[in-house]
Design an enzyme around this catalytic site. Sequence first.
Site, mmCIF file in Angstrom:
data_model
loop_
_atom_site.group_PDB
_atom_site.id
_atom_site.type_symbol
_atom_site.label_atom_id
_atom_site.label_comp_id
_atom_site.label_asym_id
_atom_site.label_seq_id
_atom_site.Cartn_x
_atom_site.Cartn_y
_atom_site.Cartn_z
ATOM 1 N N GLY A 115 0.840 -1.199 0.000
ATOM 2 C CA GLY A 115 0.000 0.000 0.000
ATOM 3 C C GLY A 115 0.866 1.237 0.000
ATOM 4 O O GLY A 115 2.061 1.199 -0.318
ATOM 5 N N THR A 160 6.458 -2.254 11.397
ATOM 6 C CA THR A 160 5.859 -0.968 11.798
ATOM 7 C C THR A 160 4.345 -1.037 11.611
ATOM 8 O O THR A 160 3.684 0.007 11.602
ATOM 9 C CB THR A 160 6.409 0.200 10.946
ATOM 10 N N SER A 161 3.801 -2.269 11.445
ATOM 11 C CA SER A 161 2.355 -2.362 11.161
ATOM 12 C C SER A 161 1.575 -2.577 12.462
ATOM 13 O O SER A 161 1.223 -1.602 13.131
ATOM 14 C CB SER A 161 2.098 -3.456 10.128
ATOM 15 N N ARG A 162 1.366 -3.833 12.837
ATOM 16 C CA ARG A 162 0.754 -4.153 14.126
ATOM 17 C C ARG A 162 1.498 -5.354 14.706
ATOM 18 O O ARG A 162 1.868 -6.277 13.976
ATOM 19 C CB ARG A 162 -0.731 -4.492 13.966
ATOM 20 N N GLU A 200 1.131 -4.570 23.351
ATOM 21 C CA GLU A 200 1.616 -3.255 23.773
ATOM 22 C C GLU A 200 0.577 -2.513 24.618
ATOM 23 O O GLU A 200 -0.616 -2.706 24.415
ATOM 24 C CB GLU A 200 2.034 -2.417 22.548
ATOM 25 N N HIS A 232 6.066 2.365 19.398
ATOM 26 C CA HIS A 232 4.972 2.699 18.466
ATOM 27 C C HIS A 232 4.952 4.197 18.129
ATOM 28 O O HIS A 232 3.982 4.896 18.433
ATOM 29 C CB HIS A 232 3.613 2.257 19.041
ATOM 30 N N GLY A 283 5.660 5.349 14.881
ATOM 31 C CA GLY A 283 5.737 5.447 13.422
ATOM 32 C C GLY A 283 5.302 6.794 12.864
ATOM 33 O O GLY A 283 5.946 7.359 11.984
HETATM 34 C C1 GLV Z 1 -0.601 3.853 13.654
HETATM 35 O O1 GLV Z 1 -0.169 2.817 14.029
HETATM 36 C C2 GLV Z 1 -1.706 4.003 12.753
HETATM 37 O O2 GLV Z 1 -2.361 3.011 12.415
HETATM 38 O O3 GLV Z 1 -1.962 5.140 12.356
#
Ligand code: GLV
Length: 297
Positions: free
Chosen positions: A139, A214-216, A245, A263, A265
Site C-alpha cells: 500500500g 511498523t504495522s501491528r 503493547e 509505536h 511510526g
Molecule cells: C498507527 O499505528 C496508525 O495506524 O496510524
Amino acid sequence: MSAGHEIVQHVPDLAMTTDELADAAGLFDAIVCVLTDRISEPVLAAGAAGRLKVVGNIAVGYDNIDTAAARRYGIAICNTPGVLDQSTADLAFLLILAACRRTSDAEADLRAGRWTGWSITDHLGRDVHGAVLGLVGYGRIAREVARRAAAFEMEVLHHARHDTGLPGYVARLEDLLPAVDVLSLHVPLNETTYHLIGRAELERMRRGSVLVNTSRGAVVDETALIEAIEHGTIFGAGLDVYEDEPAINPALLATPHTVLLPHVGSATIETRTQMARLCCEGVNAVLSGRVPENLVT
Ligand code: GLV
C-alpha cells in the site's frame, strides 16, 4: 471546531476502559479516539442506543474498532489514510538501518561504559546498501519505503494478496521469504494477517536477514521471533509495534540484535496534526450528512 460542535475532552490523555467508553458512547453524536481505545461491540451498542453516528480513529489502522458491529448499528467509522505515509516510511527505514547496523546494541554499550575502544570485530552489522528488501503488503506506506530503499541501492521485491502488476511482485509469501535480506511488514491486522510471520516463515528467511515491523504487533508471532533471533535463524529485528503493547515481552528486551521503539511510526508534530485534522474533517462530514473520503465503513 469551526463546525460549531460542542467538544468534551477526556482528561487525562489515557485509554478509557470498555465500561467508561460504553457509559459515554450514548451521550455523544461523535467519538474521536486513538488506537489504544477499544471500540468494541458493547461500546457501539451503547452508542447506537443513544445518539452516536460516527467514530473517528486518529490512525490509519482500525483493528481497535469492531467494524462489523459498527456496520450493523449504522455507525460510520473514519480513519486517517495518506497523511502518515511518509513519516511512517521514514521510521520503517530508520528501523531497517538501525537493525542492520545494530545501533541500539552499540549505543547501549557506549552508554553503559562497556566501550573500551575501536575494534575490528565490535558491533558488526549487515550492509543495507545492495541488500534485497522484501515488502509484505504494498500500500501507500510500503511504496514510500520502496522509494527510500531505491536511494540506498537496494533491490526491492513485494508481496501482496492481489497481483500489483508491478516489477518486483512475488505472488507467494513463502517465495519472498528466502529471497530477501530485510523483510518489512506493511499489512493491516485482521484474521488473515494474525501471526502471518511465525516459526515456519522465520525458518524460510535467510540466516543473515532482518525483520522490521511498523504495522501491528500481532502480525508477528513474537515468541517465535525471539527464538529465531536467539538461535541465529535470522540476524535481528527492528520493531515499533508489539503483540501486547504497551506491555513488552521481557524476553524481547533481552534479545540481542533488536531495535525496539514504542509505536512512534507517525509521531511527528506535522503528521499527528494532519491526522487529527483529517479525522475531525471526516467526523464533521458525517455529522453534516456528507460521505468523507476517509470513510472506512
Ligand atoms: C498507527 O499505528 C496508525 O495506524 O496510524
